[in-house]
Design a protein around this motif. Structure first.
Motif, mmCIF file in Angstrom:
data_model
loop_
_atom_site.group_PDB
_atom_site.id
_atom_site.type_symbol
_atom_site.label_atom_id
_atom_site.label_comp_id
_atom_site.label_asym_id
_atom_site.label_seq_id
_atom_site.Cartn_x
_atom_site.Cartn_y
_atom_site.Cartn_z
ATOM 1 N N SER A 1 -9.298 44.319 -16.632
ATOM 2 C CA SER A 1 -8.087 44.525 -17.517
ATOM 3 C C SER A 1 -7.320 45.742 -17.533
ATOM 4 O O SER A 1 -7.884 46.605 -16.815
ATOM 5 C CB SER A 1 -8.552 44.268 -18.995
ATOM 6 O OG SER A 1 -9.650 45.514 -19.261
ATOM 7 N N ASP B 1 -10.183 33.510 -14.008
ATOM 8 C CA ASP B 1 -9.837 31.967 -13.725
ATOM 9 C C ASP B 1 -8.182 32.191 -13.370
ATOM 10 O O ASP B 1 -7.652 31.239 -13.109
ATOM 11 C CB ASP B 1 -10.011 31.142 -14.756
ATOM 12 C CG ASP B 1 -11.138 30.360 -15.121
ATOM 13 O OD1 ASP B 1 -11.816 30.352 -13.942
ATOM 14 O OD2 ASP B 1 -11.653 29.985 -16.099
ATOM 15 N N SER B 2 -7.747 33.498 -13.385
ATOM 16 C CA SER B 2 -6.398 33.404 -13.026
ATOM 17 C C SER B 2 -5.815 33.167 -11.578
ATOM 18 O O SER B 2 -6.968 33.451 -10.694
ATOM 19 C CB SER B 2 -5.825 34.733 -13.416
ATOM 20 O OG SER B 2 -6.493 35.903 -12.495
ATOM 21 N N GLN B 3 -4.824 32.871 -11.379
ATOM 22 C CA GLN B 3 -4.321 32.508 -9.952
ATOM 23 C C GLN B 3 -4.249 33.696 -8.970
ATOM 24 O O GLN B 3 -4.740 33.643 -7.736
ATOM 25 C CB GLN B 3 -2.966 31.768 -9.863
ATOM 26 C CG GLN B 3 -2.589 31.249 -8.860
ATOM 27 C CD GLN B 3 -3.521 29.941 -8.393
ATOM 28 O OE1 GLN B 3 -3.842 29.263 -9.306
ATOM 29 N NE2 GLN B 3 -4.208 29.972 -7.095
ATOM 30 N N SER B 4 -4.212 34.765 -9.457
ATOM 31 C CA SER B 4 -4.152 36.088 -8.656
ATOM 32 C C SER B 4 -5.328 36.506 -8.115
ATOM 33 O O SER B 4 -5.355 36.693 -6.790
ATOM 34 C CB SER B 4 -3.446 37.256 -9.451
ATOM 35 O OG SER B 4 -4.220 37.603 -10.753
ATOM 36 N N ARG C 1 -9.942 34.533 -18.921
ATOM 37 C CA ARG C 1 -8.674 34.216 -18.450
ATOM 38 C C ARG C 1 -8.541 34.925 -17.073
ATOM 39 O O ARG C 1 -8.030 34.252 -16.105
ATOM 40 C CB ARG C 1 -7.660 34.469 -19.412
ATOM 41 C CG ARG C 1 -7.704 33.607 -20.577
ATOM 42 C CD ARG C 1 -6.692 33.832 -21.667
ATOM 43 N NE ARG C 1 -6.725 32.805 -22.754
ATOM 44 C CZ ARG C 1 -6.424 33.021 -23.880
ATOM 45 N NH1 ARG C 1 -5.522 34.111 -24.345
ATOM 46 N NH2 ARG C 1 -6.291 32.076 -24.706
ATOM 47 N N LEU C 2 -8.922 36.094 -16.906
ATOM 48 C CA LEU C 2 -8.861 36.737 -15.942
ATOM 49 C C LEU C 2 -9.540 36.064 -14.646
ATOM 50 O O LEU C 2 -9.122 36.134 -13.700
ATOM 51 C CB LEU C 2 -9.319 38.453 -16.146
ATOM 52 C CG LEU C 2 -8.168 39.361 -16.772
ATOM 53 C CD1 LEU C 2 -8.880 40.778 -17.084
ATOM 54 C CD2 LEU C 2 -6.990 39.264 -16.147
ATOM 55 N N ARG D 1 -8.068 34.299 -7.576
ATOM 56 C CA ARG D 1 -8.368 33.029 -6.678
ATOM 57 C C ARG D 1 -7.443 33.154 -5.368
ATOM 58 O O ARG D 1 -8.118 33.002 -4.456
ATOM 59 C CB ARG D 1 -7.802 31.787 -7.473
ATOM 60 C CG ARG D 1 -8.735 31.289 -8.634
ATOM 61 C CD ARG D 1 -8.144 30.101 -9.407
ATOM 62 N NE ARG D 1 -8.788 29.761 -10.538
ATOM 63 C CZ ARG D 1 -9.956 29.056 -10.524
ATOM 64 N NH1 ARG D 1 -10.526 28.502 -9.476
ATOM 65 N NH2 ARG D 1 -10.690 28.586 -11.669
ATOM 66 N N ARG E 1 -15.658 35.355 -7.953
ATOM 67 C CA ARG E 1 -14.653 36.003 -8.640
ATOM 68 C C ARG E 1 -15.345 36.856 -9.920
ATOM 69 O O ARG E 1 -16.208 36.238 -10.669
ATOM 70 C CB ARG E 1 -13.650 35.174 -9.116
ATOM 71 C CG ARG E 1 -13.031 34.585 -8.101
ATOM 72 C CD ARG E 1 -11.800 33.513 -8.629
ATOM 73 N NE ARG E 1 -12.105 32.651 -9.946
ATOM 74 C CZ ARG E 1 -12.846 31.695 -9.785
ATOM 75 N NH1 ARG E 1 -12.985 30.960 -8.700
ATOM 76 N NH2 ARG E 1 -12.968 30.816 -10.722
#
Length: 165
Positions: free
Chosen positions: A152, A131-134, A128-129, A136, A103
């Motif tokens: 971003s 590790d974001s669910q989207s 944060r991005l 992943r 990622r």
């Protein structure tokens, strides 16, 4: 009087190995140098000297700060495409159990030097991005792919939406 250290606007890149904790330590020992090698190859492919990039190890990933004043419309596509190529080549030569799937998050913003590395919101947002669910979910829904990229909002508007190659 409290002095604010000098700041520069920079591109922040975070690359993170997907499902790293599901691998045994013996795989980690092979995957960590593989991650560094493919990332360095991508940076060089983008036309940036690796020695000019500030790198922080994140355990299962790397946080990069590209040099200030780069040509973003040229460097960012080169970086992403270079990482795709380096991953393809590297994964062809490795055990299937050690296949790197990454990622990647890209942000831009003001960064200050700090005692343990750079300080700035762009770094926080990038972490944060990545590790974001989207992002992943994007990688999980395409098991044949080795890279998912998220950028971003401000970087998207400045570079991607402007339809640079």
């Amino acid at each position: 009087m409290n002095l604010i250290p000098p700041a520069e606007r920079r591109i922040c890149v975070v690359v993170d190995i997907a499902k790293y904790s599901a691998h045994p330590t013996t795989d980690h020992l092979a995957m960590a140098p593989q991650l560094r090698k493919v990332t360095e190859s991508a940076v060089v492919h983008a036309g940036v000297r690796w020695a000019k990039v500030e790198v922080q190890n994140q355990g299962d990933g790397l946080l990069l700060q590209l040099p200030p004043r780069i040509n973003e419309p040229q460097v960012l596509p080169g970086l992403i495409n270079g990482l795709c190529l380096a991953l393809q080549q590297s994964n062809r030569r490795t055990l299937a159990s050690r296949r790197l799937r990454l990622r990647m998050a890209l942000t831009q913003g003001i960064q200050h030097p700090g005692p343990t590395g750079a300080i700035g919101d762009a770094l926080i947002v990038a972490c944060r991005l990545v590790d974001s669910q989207s992002v992943r979910d994007a990688l999980d829904s395409h098991p044949d792919r080795d890279l998912a990229v998220i950028v971003s909002d401000n970087l998207y508007l400045d570079v991607i939406a402007q339809q640079y190659p």
